[in-house]
Design an enzyme around this catalytic site. Structure first.
Site, PDB file in Angstrom:
ATOM      1  N   GLU A 260       0.890  -1.169   0.000  1.00 51.61           N
ATOM      2  CA  GLU A 260       0.000   0.000   0.000  1.00 51.61           C
ATOM      3  C   GLU A 260       0.923   1.213   0.000  1.00 51.61           C
ATOM      4  O   GLU A 260       1.504   1.553   1.024  1.00 51.61           O
ATOM      5  CB  GLU A 260      -0.889   0.013   1.255  1.00 51.61           C
ATOM      6  CG  GLU A 260      -1.787  -1.214   1.416  1.00 51.61           C
ATOM      7  CD  GLU A 260      -2.899  -1.287   0.381  1.00 51.61           C
ATOM      8  OE1 GLU A 260      -3.162  -0.281  -0.300  1.00 51.61           O
ATOM      9  OE2 GLU A 260      -3.494  -2.371   0.253  1.00 51.61           O
ATOM     10  N   CYS A 297      -2.697   8.933   3.114  1.00 49.08           N
ATOM     11  CA  CYS A 297      -2.338   8.404   1.792  1.00 49.08           C
ATOM     12  C   CYS A 297      -3.462   8.635   0.802  1.00 49.08           C
ATOM     13  O   CYS A 297      -3.247   8.675  -0.405  1.00 49.08           O
ATOM     14  CB  CYS A 297      -2.056   6.915   1.910  1.00 49.08           C
ATOM     15  SG  CYS A 297      -3.385   6.036   2.744  1.00 49.08           S
TER      16      CYS A 297
HETATM   17  P1  NAP Z   1       8.479   4.864   4.594  1.00 47.02           P
HETATM   18  O1  NAP Z   1       9.611   5.748   4.884  1.00 47.02           O
HETATM   19  O2  NAP Z   1       8.465   4.113   3.321  1.00 47.02           O
HETATM   20  O3  NAP Z   1       8.383   3.862   5.840  1.00 47.02           O
HETATM   21  C1  NAP Z   1       7.329   2.927   5.957  1.00 47.02           C
HETATM   22  C2  NAP Z   1       7.755   1.803   6.878  1.00 47.02           C
HETATM   23  O4  NAP Z   1       8.788   1.034   6.253  1.00 47.02           O
HETATM   24  C3  NAP Z   1       8.328   2.262   8.216  1.00 47.02           C
HETATM   25  O5  NAP Z   1       7.866   1.397   9.221  1.00 47.02           O
HETATM   26  C4  NAP Z   1       9.816   2.116   8.007  1.00 47.02           C
HETATM   27  O6  NAP Z   1      10.537   1.958   9.205  1.00 47.02           O
HETATM   28  C5  NAP Z   1       9.849   0.844   7.191  1.00 47.02           C
HETATM   29  N1  NAP Z   1      11.074   0.611   6.454  1.00 47.02           N
HETATM   30  C6  NAP Z   1      11.981   1.503   6.027  1.00 47.02           C
HETATM   31  N2  NAP Z   1      12.972   0.863   5.361  1.00 47.02           N
HETATM   32  C7  NAP Z   1      12.672  -0.451   5.388  1.00 47.02           C
HETATM   33  C8  NAP Z   1      13.309  -1.618   4.878  1.00 47.02           C
HETATM   34  N3  NAP Z   1      14.441  -1.570   4.203  1.00 47.02           N
HETATM   35  N4  NAP Z   1      12.728  -2.813   5.100  1.00 47.02           N
HETATM   36  C9  NAP Z   1      11.575  -2.908   5.773  1.00 47.02           C
HETATM   37  N5  NAP Z   1      10.924  -1.829   6.281  1.00 47.02           N
HETATM   38  C10 NAP Z   1      11.463  -0.625   6.082  1.00 47.02           C
HETATM   39  O7  NAP Z   1       7.098   5.643   4.625  1.00 47.02           O
HETATM   40  P2  NAP Z   1       6.603   6.729   5.682  1.00 47.02           P
HETATM   41  O8  NAP Z   1       7.409   7.951   5.453  1.00 47.02           O
HETATM   42  O9  NAP Z   1       6.512   6.146   7.045  1.00 47.02           O
HETATM   43  O10 NAP Z   1       5.098   6.940   5.207  1.00 47.02           O
HETATM   44  C11 NAP Z   1       4.681   7.889   4.251  1.00 47.02           C
HETATM   45  C12 NAP Z   1       4.260   7.245   2.954  1.00 47.02           C
HETATM   46  O11 NAP Z   1       3.344   6.193   3.215  1.00 47.02           O
HETATM   47  C13 NAP Z   1       3.535   8.189   2.041  1.00 47.02           C
HETATM   48  O12 NAP Z   1       4.104   8.110   0.759  1.00 47.02           O
HETATM   49  C14 NAP Z   1       2.103   7.682   2.017  1.00 47.02           C
HETATM   50  O13 NAP Z   1       1.405   7.902   0.816  1.00 47.02           O
HETATM   51  C15 NAP Z   1       2.271   6.244   2.272  1.00 47.02           C
HETATM   52  N6  NAP Z   1       1.066   5.691   2.905  1.00 47.02           N
HETATM   53  C16 NAP Z   1       0.292   4.849   2.170  1.00 47.02           C
HETATM   54  C17 NAP Z   1      -0.861   4.313   2.737  1.00 47.02           C
HETATM   55  C18 NAP Z   1      -1.723   3.369   1.971  1.00 47.02           C
HETATM   56  O14 NAP Z   1      -2.587   2.737   2.587  1.00 47.02           O
HETATM   57  N7  NAP Z   1      -1.559   3.232   0.677  1.00 47.02           N
HETATM   58  C19 NAP Z   1      -1.216   4.648   4.055  1.00 47.02           C
HETATM   59  C20 NAP Z   1      -0.401   5.504   4.764  1.00 47.02           C
HETATM   60  C21 NAP Z   1       0.748   6.031   4.163  1.00 47.02           C
HETATM   61  P3  NAP Z   1      11.309   3.202   9.897  1.00 47.02           P
HETATM   62  O15 NAP Z   1      10.284   4.216  10.220  1.00 47.02           O
HETATM   63  O16 NAP Z   1      11.923   2.578  11.099  1.00 47.02           O
HETATM   64  O17 NAP Z   1      12.299   3.665   8.879  1.00 47.02           O
END
Ligand code: NAP
Length: 524
Positions: A260, A297
């Site tokens: 997602e 999102c």
């Molecule tokens: P992110 O930086 O991609 O992080 C998401 C999650 O992935 C965090 O728990 C992060 O942990 C983890 N992560 C990072 N590197 C990883 C790796 N190599 N392996 C496994 N996990 C890893 O995203 P964000 O900044 O938290 O969220 C914002 C984005 O989420 C926006 O683009 C938004 O559109 C999207 N979003 C989408 C939805 C949907 O339902 N489609 C809902 C909400 C948000 P750490 O925090 O510890 O780095």
């Protein structure tokens, strides 16, 4: 909360465990105060996954759907009993107003309750029957059924920072109902709320041991420990999604991954829309821009208006946004808080800057707003930012850039076909909403926009005050979008259970298949 930063521990392998040092400081985005620290450094994540598979999975699979549904209901009850504490955490760590906090906290609890009710209706079954028997050969006695069998692995639920409650429970409710144990990995920057909730659930002993684990801190070598039996349910950015999908262990084992990701969602005012439809459109765009400071999102990023009405749309939105009081969400008069971190603020400013290269900034912009009593060097505020492009076809950035904050861009269109084509340039989105009066237009919009969206909200005046909102994800409805949104499929009632089941054909004698069917709930 005491003044000393809390050290967030992880619940792995049946015990609370502390990582080494500090990987992330969790900060109050209004004042810059450090509230807690998180680290998963040195923790044995492979052992945690093994343990969940060994203990949590069998304990859950020994229960029927209805029995698991009762557990999910009990989780919801624990969260309801502690709700006031969670709201305070959401305000402090995420900069949420009370309304923002309710969307996250009550959204999570509501989704648990929904799946508790739905699961109760599945009774004593332990499988799902996808298709009725089909005859395969001359002999009538040899037939096949299609079953969904719960996977024997772990649901590795990796979540984004913007929904530390809903993001966890919308995944966990479905996985637990399916009989699959959960390892929750919240985004580090806002993990305080997830940590508090999971701590309460574990303390209340409402789930079998091993049914839920928690990883607070970076993912470290988590993906190295995942096996083909597990499911990764990921929510976050497209960049992290791509890293997960290309991870050598995930590729080598063919691990099932649901993504997602991000999305440049659209709202469309239909040609010739009535004043009532126009008002519903403006109200929803204004709300979507400011609720959770635009950190959803599903939030509206692109605002499509007939070219001859783009000016009045801009005026009406500016009048609405003017009323949005920015500030410390602890102040009851404040309508919009900050973004969750200064890193997110910088990313939002970067995105606004990219779009503004080809757009007029009507209000807000890529600099920190000045707010009485708040230090702009420590806080993470972004003012509601409305932009307008003159030429939607020539402005690539507006279709490519997700500004994860309170920003949206008006895109004028000349014809219905142009509007549909421009919306599709989002490359696959979670949701679009359409505002008008003409059912024939709505039908053409469904045909044109359906293939590039996971959800369409059609607003005509008769439902203007009744609909649940462009950005609110209802557990009854499909969540996930194609293309850049990740091709994910979550929720959608019973359909959501498929992610945690293996679909298989079972071929055999009619008597054997009848015995199996007796243990299954028929989906159709
Ligand atoms: P992110 O930086 O991609 O992080 C998401 C999650 O992935 C965090 O728990 C992060 O942990 C983890 N992560 C990072 N590197 C990883 C790796 N190599 N392996 C496994 N996990 C890893 O995203 P964000 O900044 O938290 O969220 C914002 C984005 O989420 C926006 O683009 C938004 O559109 C999207 N979003 C989408 C939805 C949907 O339902 N489609 C809902 C909400 C948000 P750490 O925090 O510890 O780095």
């Amino acid at each position: 909360m005491s003044d000393a930063p809390e050290i967030l521990e992880s619940y792995l392998n049946g015990a609370w465990r502390r990582g080494e040092g500090v990987e992330t400081e969790l900060v109050d985005p209004v004042h810059g105060t450090v509230l807690a620290t998180a680290s998963a450094r040195g923790l044995d994540l492979k052992a945690a996954l093994d343990s969940a598979r060994k203990h949590g999975g069998p304990a859950l699979r020994a229960l029927s759907f209805a029995e698991r549904a009762k557990l999910i209901g009990a989780v919801a009850d624990v969260l309801i009993a502690n709700r006031a504490k969670y709201e305070a955490i959401a305000v402090a760590n995420s900069g949420n107003t009370k309304i923002d906090a309710a969307i996250d906290i009550d959204g999570g609890i509501g989704t648990l309750k929904y799946y508790a009710r739905l699961g109760g209706s599945l009774g004593g079954a332990t499988f799902l029957l996808d298709e009725k028997p089909v005859r395969l050969a001359k002999a009538e006695n040899f037939q096949a059924i299609h079953l969904l069998a719960p996977r024997h692995g772990v649901a590795v639920c990796i979540n984004a920072f913007n929904f530390p409650s809903w993001g966890l429970w919308e995944k966990a409710a479905v996985a637990l109902l399916a009989g699959v144990p959960v390892l929750a990995k919240p985004a580090s920057s806002t993990a305080l709320l997830t940590h508090a909730m999971v701590r309460d659930v574990i303390a209340a002993k409402v789930l079998p041991e091993g049914a839920i684990g928690l990883l607070c801190g970076g993912a470290g070598n988590l993906l190295d420990g995942v096996t083909a039996e597990d499911v990764i349910a990921f929510t976050g950015s497209s960049e992290t999604a791509a890293r997960i999908l290309k991870h050598p262990n995930i590729l080598a084992r063919g691990v099932h991954v649901n993504i997602e990701a991000d999305s440049v969602n659209a709202a469309l005012l239909a040609p010739g829309a009535s004043d009532a439809a126009f008002d519903a459109f403006v109200k929803e765009v204004g709300r979507e821009m400011t609720v959770k400071a635009g950190q959803k999102c599903t939030a509206i990023r692109r605002v499509f208006a007939p070219a001859d009405r783009a000016g009045v749309v801009a005026e009406a939105l500016l009048a609405r946004l003017k009323k949005t009081t920015l500030g410390d969400p602890r102040d009851e008069s404040v309508r919009m808080g900050p973004l969750v971190t200064r890193a997110q603020q910088a990313a939002a400013f970067d995105g606004i800057g990219k779009i503004a290269n080809n757009a007029q900034v009507l209000t807000g912009g890529a600099t920190a707003p000045s707010i009485d009593g708040i230090d702009p060097t420590k806080s993470a505020f972004v003012a509601p930012t409305l932009m307008r492009v003159a030429d939607g076809a020539g402005a690539d950035a507006v279709h490519d850039t997700e500004v994860f904050g309170p920003a949206a861009t008006i895109v004028p269109y000349q014809s219905e076909d142009e509007a549909f084509a421009l919306i599709t340039r989002g490359g696959g989105s979670l949701v679009a909403s359409v505002y008008g009066d003409d059912h024939a237009f709505f039908a053409r919009a469904v045909a044109a926009l359906g293939p590039s969206h996971g959800r369409l909200l059609m607003v005509e005046p008769s439902i203007a005050d009744a609909h649940t909102g462009h950005g609110i994800v209802m557990p009854q409805c499909h969540h996930g979008g194609p293309g850049r949104a990740g091709n994910g499929e979550e929720l959608g009632g019973l359909h959501g259970l498929r992610l945690y089941h293996q679909r298989l054909a079972v071929q055999g004698s009619m008597n054997l298949l009848a015995a199996l069917q007796a243990k299954a709930y028929a989906l159709h």
